[in-house]
Write an enzyme that holds these catalytic residues in place. Sequence first.
Site, PDB file in Angstrom:
ATOM      1  N   LEU A 119      15.437 -25.842 -45.443  1.00  8.62           N
ATOM      2  CA  LEU A 119      16.885 -26.048 -45.348  1.00  8.62           C
ATOM      3  C   LEU A 119      17.183 -27.518 -45.587  1.00  8.62           C
ATOM      4  CD1 LEU A 119      16.406 -23.313 -43.922  1.00  8.62           C
ATOM      5  CD2 LEU A 119      18.192 -23.929 -42.301  1.00  8.62           C
ATOM      6  N   PRO A 121      20.362 -30.403 -45.440  1.00  4.70           N
ATOM      7  CA  PRO A 121      21.720 -30.593 -44.922  1.00  4.70           C
ATOM      8  C   PRO A 121      22.629 -31.335 -45.900  1.00  4.70           C
ATOM      9  CG  PRO A 121      20.303 -32.279 -44.030  1.00  4.70           C
ATOM     10  CD  PRO A 121      19.428 -31.410 -44.888  1.00  4.70           C
ATOM     11  N   THR A 123      24.356 -33.888 -45.109  1.00  2.00           N
ATOM     12  CA  THR A 123      24.386 -35.313 -44.777  1.00  2.00           C
ATOM     13  C   THR A 123      23.265 -36.107 -45.444  1.00  2.00           C
ATOM     14  OG1 THR A 123      23.234 -34.676 -42.749  1.00  2.00           O
ATOM     15  CG2 THR A 123      25.614 -35.113 -42.587  1.00  2.00           C
ATOM     16  N   ASN A 124      22.146 -35.472 -45.730  1.00  2.00           N
ATOM     17  CA  ASN A 124      21.023 -36.136 -46.407  1.00  2.00           C
ATOM     18  C   ASN A 124      20.503 -35.261 -47.548  1.00  2.00           C
ATOM     19  OD1 ASN A 124      20.709 -38.533 -44.716  1.00  2.00           O
ATOM     20  ND2 ASN A 124      19.966 -37.142 -43.137  1.00  2.00           N
ATOM     21  N   GLY A 202      22.387 -28.072 -39.223  1.00  5.36           N
ATOM     22  CA  GLY A 202      23.137 -27.889 -37.991  1.00  5.36           C
ATOM     23  C   GLY A 202      22.414 -26.986 -37.009  1.00  5.36           C
ATOM     24  N   GLY A 220      15.831 -30.932 -33.388  1.00  9.79           N
ATOM     25  CA  GLY A 220      16.866 -30.882 -32.378  1.00  9.79           C
ATOM     26  C   GLY A 220      18.045 -31.775 -32.726  1.00  9.79           C
ATOM     27  N   CYS A 253      21.798 -38.286 -37.997  1.00 15.43           N
ATOM     28  CA  CYS A 253      21.916 -38.004 -36.564  1.00 15.43           C
ATOM     29  C   CYS A 253      21.154 -39.028 -35.736  1.00 15.43           C
ATOM     30  CB  CYS A 253      21.418 -36.597 -36.246  1.00 15.43           C
ATOM     31  SG  CYS A 253      19.665 -36.338 -36.559  1.00 15.43           S
ATOM     32  N   GLU A 343      26.833 -36.617 -29.623  1.00 12.52           N
ATOM     33  CA  GLU A 343      26.675 -36.970 -31.036  1.00 12.52           C
ATOM     34  C   GLU A 343      28.045 -36.991 -31.699  1.00 12.52           C
ATOM     35  OE1 GLU A 343      23.778 -35.803 -34.754  1.00 12.52           O
ATOM     36  OE2 GLU A 343      24.477 -34.188 -33.462  1.00 12.52           O
ATOM     37  N   LEU A 423      12.579 -34.440 -37.836  1.00 15.37           N
ATOM     38  CA  LEU A 423      12.103 -35.057 -36.596  1.00 15.37           C
ATOM     39  C   LEU A 423      12.036 -34.016 -35.480  1.00 15.37           C
ATOM     40  CD1 LEU A 423      14.201 -38.363 -36.697  1.00 15.37           C
ATOM     41  CD2 LEU A 423      11.921 -37.940 -37.633  1.00 15.37           C
TER      42      LEU A 423
END
Length: 474
Positions: A119, A121, A123-124, A202, A220, A253, A343, A423
């Site tokens: 997967l 995202p 954002t990156n 997400g 996480g 994140c 967050e 991570l």
Amino acid sequence: MATAEKTADTPVANEVAELIARSRKAQAQIENATQEQVDTWIRGMVYAVCKPGTDEEIARETVEETQLGNYDGKFKKISVKTRAALMDIIDDKSVGVIEEMPERNIVKIAKPVGVIGALSPSTNPEATPVIKAINAVKGRNSIIICPHPRAKFVNAKICNLMREALEKLGAPADLVIPIEQPSVERTNEVMKQCDRILATGGTPMVKAAYSSGTPALGVGVGNAVITVDETADLDDAAEKILLSKTLDFAASCSSDNAVVLLDAIYDTMLEKLKAKGGFIIEGENKTKLQNAIWEDGEHINAKVVAQSPKFIADYAGFEIPENTAFFIVPETGYGPDYKFSGEKMTVTMALYRAKDIDEAIELTNAIQSYQGQGHSCGIYSTSDENIQKLAEGTKTSRVMVNQPQSASNSGNLWNGMRQTFSLGCGSWGGNATNNNVSWRDLINETWVSKPLATPKTLPSDEALFGKDIIAAVG
């Protein structure tokens, strides 16, 4: 390996099954590839996307498509992060015997997993497909990459560049396959039918990965808390907090979501943060900012994620100075009634005050018990005692010391962390691993055990248990 039982007879399931079959066929072709071949292929995959001109094009198109972050952040990720990730693994032995334990007469042999379902995202979306793909191929796997719909075009572009490079270097293009028309249903099917899932995205998608029935490596929630103590180089800390908080407009994140300043340096450090472009948000503006960041008081508003301070201020309805680089929101509480303790995915950081390192540790744990437990925290300090206290006292997988958090915890040239965007947060974050996920997490290992030259012998009960135990229990 995935089995037929995992495939439902629906159009999407059948479509994905065809992709899985292509991927599995390609993977079978490299099952017995040499280390030299594998390393040649991953070099080509990275160069295809990071070479001068192409990296600029990808960075620009990523911002244009996703409307998230900024060009400088995207460029650093596609041009620098991908090179660093390659450098980090290129000398690793991932074929054949990869570890020997002579004291136990054991050797470990690397075997591929098969088809990796990944997967990626929104954002990156520039470096994530590349880093996941080279780690998969390093372990002689194939990979199918499921992008966020907001990044489907740039994902296809990046994957196709890697596919072309693989073909030119004598490997099957289908070692890398993009899902070109992403949907929740397609992603779920990939996760059901692949052999191992590498989930970054997400919380709902990571939960779906863990409940798919396929072994999964998930991540996480990030909610990094950074402590600055009385021994820190405050100018250095302010500069690095600025860098971390504003990198790619906080798309990561790992961006500094909360900063804890100790009493002794609170006023001085706050002035240094303000001098770096930090703008304090209080009173009515705090309410406006909260309403802008969280829709219906619960979910982060996608419209303000990874946007500039001016965009967010205009959206929220308040004025800011022209030099504003990030928002500072003084806070005292934590948990669902204190939204800024969680967050934020924006250039917004909560600011806390602590009397000493012990209270800073209590605050860190309290904040991260709400969101971000197990992910990462940081400290600016020259006190080994304080650094050790924070590391031992927090429920975290990573402690970055005197480093910009968002640019460091996933690996950088100035530290020894594995280069990745995946991570693990351990059991604290509901994950199976604490690792910075790399190729070593994407292989099977066969342990070969031979008899010891001299068999082990059991010691006497007195030596093994001790007289006190024998007397107390006996």
